[in-house]
Design a protein around this motif. Sequence first.
Motif, PDB file in Angstrom:
ATOM      1  N   VAL A 289     -38.977  10.934 -39.561  1.00 30.70           N
ATOM      2  CA  VAL A 289     -39.120  11.537 -38.233  1.00 30.70           C
ATOM      3  C   VAL A 289     -39.137  13.068 -38.342  1.00 30.70           C
ATOM      4  CG1 VAL A 289     -38.134   9.584 -36.977  1.00 30.70           C
ATOM      5  CG2 VAL A 289     -36.624  11.354 -37.877  1.00 30.70           C
ATOM      6  N   GLY A 290     -39.717  13.549 -39.433  1.00 31.82           N
ATOM      7  CA  GLY A 290     -39.744  14.981 -39.685  1.00 31.82           C
ATOM      8  C   GLY A 290     -40.530  15.773 -38.658  1.00 31.82           C
ATOM      9  N   GLU A 291     -41.639  15.208 -38.169  1.00 32.34           N
ATOM     10  CA  GLU A 291     -42.458  15.906 -37.175  1.00 32.34           C
ATOM     11  C   GLU A 291     -41.663  16.125 -35.886  1.00 32.34           C
ATOM     12  OE1 GLU A 291     -46.857  15.579 -34.987  1.00 32.34           O
ATOM     13  OE2 GLU A 291     -46.138  13.983 -36.319  1.00 32.34           O
ATOM     14  N   LEU A 292     -40.908  15.110 -35.479  1.00 30.68           N
ATOM     15  CA  LEU A 292     -40.064  15.233 -34.293  1.00 30.68           C
ATOM     16  C   LEU A 292     -38.961  16.259 -34.527  1.00 30.68           C
ATOM     17  CD1 LEU A 292     -39.012  14.297 -31.503  1.00 30.68           C
ATOM     18  CD2 LEU A 292     -37.705  12.525 -32.720  1.00 30.68           C
ATOM     19  N   ALA A 293     -38.329  16.203 -35.689  1.00 31.14           N
ATOM     20  CA  ALA A 293     -37.259  17.145 -36.011  1.00 31.14           C
ATOM     21  C   ALA A 293     -37.770  18.585 -35.980  1.00 31.14           C
ATOM     22  CB  ALA A 293     -36.664  16.821 -37.380  1.00 31.14           C
ATOM     23  N   ASP A 294     -38.973  18.811 -36.504  1.00 29.41           N
ATOM     24  CA  ASP A 294     -39.561  20.148 -36.498  1.00 29.41           C
ATOM     25  C   ASP A 294     -39.854  20.608 -35.076  1.00 29.41           C
ATOM     26  OD1 ASP A 294     -39.444  20.182 -39.243  1.00 29.41           O
ATOM     27  OD2 ASP A 294     -41.567  19.677 -39.531  1.00 29.41           O
TER      28      ASP A 294
END
Length: 213
Positions: A97-102
């Motif tokens: 879920v890196g895109e959301l975290a960014d």
Amino acid sequence: MATYTLPELPYDYAALAPVISPEIIELHHDKHHAAYVKGANDTLEQLAEAPDKEAWGSINGLEKNLAFHLSGHILHSIYWHNMTGDGGGEPHEKDGVGELADAIAESFGSYAGFKAQLTKAAATTQGSGWGVLAYEPVSGRLIVEQIYDHQGNVGQGSVPILVFDAWEHAFYLQYKNQKVDFIEAMWQVVNWQDVAKRYAAAKERANILLLAP
């Protein structure tokens, strides 16, 4: 035939314990959510009858009822999937879920800043309402909204991706009048995988939602 139907829960009543008791989940889903579904369907039927009966005197009330019940149905449908017994913690790239975290870091400065804002928004909603993380397509950023009832105080076009129910029926049997304690506990069951999927879908639909460049 009814336009809207009550969706099944994606888990059993005990799946979110001890954060949310089985009794609350059952009552909340089977009674409260079901009432919003029925209310939306009943209002649509009344609106459908209005042209033949020339019964336009009640149009204001019917339109308000439709917005209330339909928004309640939609927000609750998101709410159930936003939670999981295996959830919680902070979203990270290693969890997919890196895109959301960014996006959270870019929109709020940090995860801690975002968490504090959504917690405050949900916990301080006057009367009944929701704290919501939404994708705002004009700016392409994430925003926190404080929704009164189910439909008031919403930015047009924003897409809810994470919702915290702050109505008393969501917590009172377990947390009494301690809404803040309930909201704090909610972070233990957030389903970041579901939130990330909603974020990706909202971004894909952004150009469709906007009529102007």
